[in-house]
Structure formats: structure tokens, C-alpha cells
Design a protein around this motif. Structure first.
Motif, mmCIF file in Angstrom:
data_model
loop_
_atom_site.group_PDB
_atom_site.id
_atom_site.type_symbol
_atom_site.label_atom_id
_atom_site.label_comp_id
_atom_site.label_asym_id
_atom_site.label_seq_id
_atom_site.Cartn_x
_atom_site.Cartn_y
_atom_site.Cartn_z
ATOM 1 N N ASP A 97 -6.138 -2.630 -66.235
ATOM 2 C CA ASP A 97 -6.961 -3.768 -66.624
ATOM 3 C C ASP A 97 -7.743 -4.284 -65.424
ATOM 4 O O ASP A 97 -7.253 -4.301 -64.295
ATOM 5 N N ASN A 98 -8.948 -4.708 -65.671
ATOM 6 C CA ASN A 98 -9.833 -5.136 -64.598
ATOM 7 C C ASN A 98 -9.374 -6.456 -64.005
ATOM 8 O O ASN A 98 -8.882 -7.340 -64.715
ATOM 9 N N VAL A 99 -9.561 -6.608 -62.704
ATOM 10 C CA VAL A 99 -9.161 -7.805 -61.973
ATOM 11 C C VAL A 99 -10.340 -8.255 -61.132
ATOM 12 O O VAL A 99 -10.993 -7.447 -60.463
ATOM 13 N N ALA A 100 -10.622 -9.541 -61.125
ATOM 14 C CA ALA A 100 -11.695 -10.073 -60.294
ATOM 15 C C ALA A 100 -11.225 -10.230 -58.859
ATOM 16 O O ALA A 100 -10.076 -10.599 -58.599
ATOM 17 N N VAL A 101 -12.106 -9.940 -57.920
ATOM 18 C CA VAL A 101 -11.832 -10.237 -56.516
ATOM 19 C C VAL A 101 -11.887 -11.755 -56.365
ATOM 20 O O VAL A 101 -12.922 -12.370 -56.659
ATOM 21 N N PRO A 102 -10.800 -12.424 -55.942
ATOM 22 C CA PRO A 102 -10.736 -13.884 -56.009
ATOM 23 C C PRO A 102 -11.897 -14.604 -55.344
ATOM 24 O O PRO A 102 -12.473 -15.538 -55.920
ATOM 25 N N ALA A 103 -12.267 -14.205 -54.127
ATOM 26 C CA ALA A 103 -13.339 -14.898 -53.424
ATOM 27 C C ALA A 103 -14.718 -14.526 -53.948
ATOM 28 O O ALA A 103 -15.711 -15.160 -53.579
ATOM 29 N N ALA A 104 -14.782 -13.492 -54.803
ATOM 30 C CA ALA A 104 -16.061 -13.010 -55.334
ATOM 31 C C ALA A 104 -16.168 -13.264 -56.821
ATOM 32 O O ALA A 104 -16.748 -12.473 -57.569
ATOM 33 N N ALA A 105 -15.608 -14.379 -57.272
ATOM 34 C CA ALA A 105 -15.649 -14.745 -58.691
ATOM 35 C C ALA A 105 -15.784 -16.256 -58.798
ATOM 36 O O ALA A 105 -15.426 -16.995 -57.880
#
Length: 393
Positions: free
Chosen positions: A343-351
């Protein structure tokens, strides 16, 4: 809503291994509302890790014309050092390659040709005799290679060169077109990978079918290449009676495991939702298998952009891209679990708020993931190049 639901699932589920991210840093010190940095290049090679140093390349227009830059962050440094300008005249699509022990090779398009330079130190050298663009670099099994799109009659064709490194200078040892014949339509945006057995794989965008199809070719020695084969398993043909077929573009390649190569690209076979991220695997037989979709179902109804795949000899494999599934452009990643992409995960600082896009990535020798992206908080704000590193925990 979706982000909150995912958080509840994560809190309820047993603790699993995941990327643990450090603090994000800003790479480019020169910013402004009219300064536009770009992280676009063939094979999306905008970041590399050499020893404990991270190198990032980009192009921006701070001086009124596009120029290319490299910024290095030594492992012990808290931030990136002042950038080094690579070019003298208008410059486009720089790439960077790790040479080890804190050294890098950079390549770029300038003055109608492609150039390369070893850094720190070292002077620039011209790689192509003819007009050329869209250069990329790869290294492995003791060899360094470059690929570019070179003018041959009306159209460009893909050329692959083995490079020689002498002291702080890169020169061309041998250069060969993948196909000797004059191209019948445009070829461009090559991706390059050198597998653990020393074989060379090159993929590119090709228009011979009157629409864009990624093709791929292999070489045992980097000199003689196999006839091009389609990377996509989706056949050409009109869509609802329109055009010559759905497009696919911007292939990227990464080595994977002891002999494998992986390709990731943007594919419009589901033309109603725009481009999707697709992948194909070559486990070492020099033939890619069936195509697999990378993004999960939450990303199915919108377009994906700026996809890249990175891998390492241990078999770790990560795909990155950006899309707007949460309302604004965010950077997403998917880990390969051996059978499929997770499952896809967002890069925390890039979301989150604003636009985070154009990711480039690298895995270092210790398995850490390095991601660089563009961040713009609103239409009037300056664009920042951001960097973050993650450990697998």
C-alpha cells in the motif's frame, strides 16, 4: 478523510517495519517567486550517495538563463554546502552518479551537446560528437556508462557510451548507437542500468509506432545491443477509434538483487484517469516479465507523475512519484514485498498543504532511503528543493 482512516488502521494494527524519517532539509539557498528549480532528467537521477556524502543536482533560472548546480552534504554536516555551478551557458536536465569516497560524476545538456564532470574538482568534458540531449549515467561491475539521445538525420536515436575515468576526468572510451540504422521517428529520455553481472540495460521513449512506447535493449559488454523489445505488454492500437495507441513515457531503471533490473514508467493504458505507475521485472534473464501496477486503489482515479524506481543488491526496491489523491500534489512511495508493491505511503515531510512534487530518490549502501522533491506552499511562494532521509525500522 482518507488520511485519518489510514491513521486509525495503523494504530489498530500490530507494529510493522516501516521507514522512519529524519528532519527535512532545504537544498537550494537561492529562492524567489520568479526562480523555478527543476528536478527533471532522464532516469530521474537527481540525487546520489557517495560514501557518507549526499549530492543533489538541479537546474534553475536565478541568473535569467537556466543553469545547472550540484550541492553536497557531507555526512557530518548539518546542512548542504554552497552549491557548485556546473554549466557556463544554458543548461538542462542534470544527473548525478556516486563514484565512492565522497566523489560524484555529474552530466548535463549544454550548448547542443552533453557534458560530464567529476566533483569535487575536475573539469567538464564533452561526451557526444553530434548534437545530443537527455544524458543519463550508470555504474556497476567496475564500469561507468552514459546514454543520451543523439541527432541522426531527422530524428534522435539512443547512444550508449562506456566512459573512462582518469584522475578527475571522464572521457568516452567507446560509444555505440543501440540501433545502427537511421531512426524512423523520435527516440529519447533513455534510462540506463548496469547489473551485477556487468550487463547493460537501456530503455527509452520511442515513437516508431506513431505513439510513445518504452522500448528496451540489453548488452553483455555495453557495445553490442539486442534488438529493441517493448517494455509494455499493452499492444499498440487506437483507443475508441482515436490515435495509434495509448501512450507510456519516462522509463526509469534500477538494479535489483545480484543480477536483476527493474523498470518503472508512466502508462496511460487506462486513459480516462491519466497516467498510472507501472513496473516490470527482469530477474537476470535479460527479458522483462508482465507489467504490474504500482499505485494502490486509492490512486486509481487520478494521474500519477514523476515516477522513479530505486533498488539495491540486497533486493530492496522502492518506487516514488507524486499525485493529488488527497487534494494537493504529495510525494508517495511503495515498497516491493517480494510479490507485489505494498500500500502506498506518503513521505511525511512531502505531504499536506501546498504542492510537493517531482521526487527523486536513491538507496545508499546501508539501505537508507534518500528522497528529494520540490515544495511550493502557494502560487506566490518561492519553490524550495527539499531533502529527507529514512531508515528502515
Amino acid at each position: 478523510m482518507r488520511a485519518a482512516a489510514l491513521l486509525l488502521v495503523m494504530l489498530a494494527a500490530p507494529t510493522q517495519a516501516a521507514w522512519e524519517w529524519g528532519e527535512a532539509l532545504t537544498v537550494n539557498p537561492v529562492q524567489g517567486a520568479a526562480v523555478f528549480p527543476h528536478l527533471e532528467s532522464a532516469n530521474r537521477q537527481g540525487v546520489a550517495v557517495s560514501g557518507d556524502s549526499v549530492g543533489v543536482v538541479w537546474e534553475d533560472n536565478r541568473d535569467g538563463t537556466p543553469q545547472c548546480y550540484l550541492a553536497i552534504k557531507p555526512g557530518a554536516a548539518a546542512e548542504f554546502q554552497p552549491e557548485i555551478r556546473l554549466s557556463q551557458s544554458a543548461c538542462y536536465e542534470p544527473v548525478v552518479l556516486a563514484l565512492g569516497a565522497g566523489r560524484f560524476a555529474a552530466a548535463w545538456e549544454e550548448a547542443g551537446s552533453v557534458h560530464a564532470r567529476v566533483l569535487p574538482g575536475g573539469g567538464a568534458s564533452k561526451l557526444a560528437a553530434a548534437e545530443a540531449a537527455q544524458v543519463t549515467l550508470a555504474a556497476g561491475a567496475g564500469g561507468i556508462y552514459a546514454a543520451w539521445a543523439e541527432q541522426a538525420g531527422r530524428f534522435r536515436r539512443i547512444v550508449v557510451a562506456r566512459l573512462a575515468l582518469a584522475a578527475d576526468t571522464l572521457g568516452v572510451e567507446a560509444a555505440r548507437p543501440v540501433e545502427a540504422k537511421v531512426p524512423s521517428n523520435e527516440q529519447g529520455w533513455p534510462a540506463l542500468a548496469v547489473a551485477g553481472d556487468g550487463s547493460v540495460t537501456v530503455a527509452w521513449e520511442d515513437r516508431r509506432e506513431r505513439h510513445t512506447v518504452p522500448l528496451v535493449s540489453h548488452s553483455r559488454d555495453g557495445r553490442r545491443f539486442s534488438p529493441p523489445a517493448r517494455l509494455t505488454d499493452h499492444k499498440s492500437g487506437s483507443v475508441d477509434g482515436l490515435g495509434a495507441g495509448s501512450g507510456a513515457m519516462r522509463p526509469t531503471l534500477a538494479t535489483w538483487g545480484p543480477r536483476g533490473v527493474v523498470a518503472v514508467w508512466l502508462d496511460k493504458r487506462d486513459f480516462l484517469s491519466g497516467y498510472d505507475v507501472y513496473a516490470a521485472f527482469d530477474p537476470g534473464k535479460r527479458r522483462f516479465g508482465k507489467n504490474l501496477r504500482v499505485q494502490d486503489s486509492f490512486g486509481d482515479n487520478m494521474a500519477q507523475w514523476h515516477a522513479q524506481v530505486v533498488g539495491d543488491a540486497s533486493g530492496r526496491l522502492v518506487a516514488v512519484w507524486d499525485d493529488e489523491r488527497d487534494g494537493t500534489p504529495d510525494v508517495w512511495l511503495a515498497n516491493w514485498n517480494g510479490k507485489s508493491f505494498d500500500d502506498n505511503v506518503a513521505v511525511p515531510a512531502a505531504a499536506g498543504a501546498g504542492a510537493q512534487s517531482d521526487p527523486v530518490a536513491a538507496l545508499d549502501a546501508s539501505g537508507r532511503l534518500h528522497v528529494v522533491w520540490l515544495e511550493r506552499t502557494d502560487a506566490q511562494a518561492a519553490t524550495r528543493i527539499r531533502y529527507a532521509r529514512a531508515e528502515w525500522r
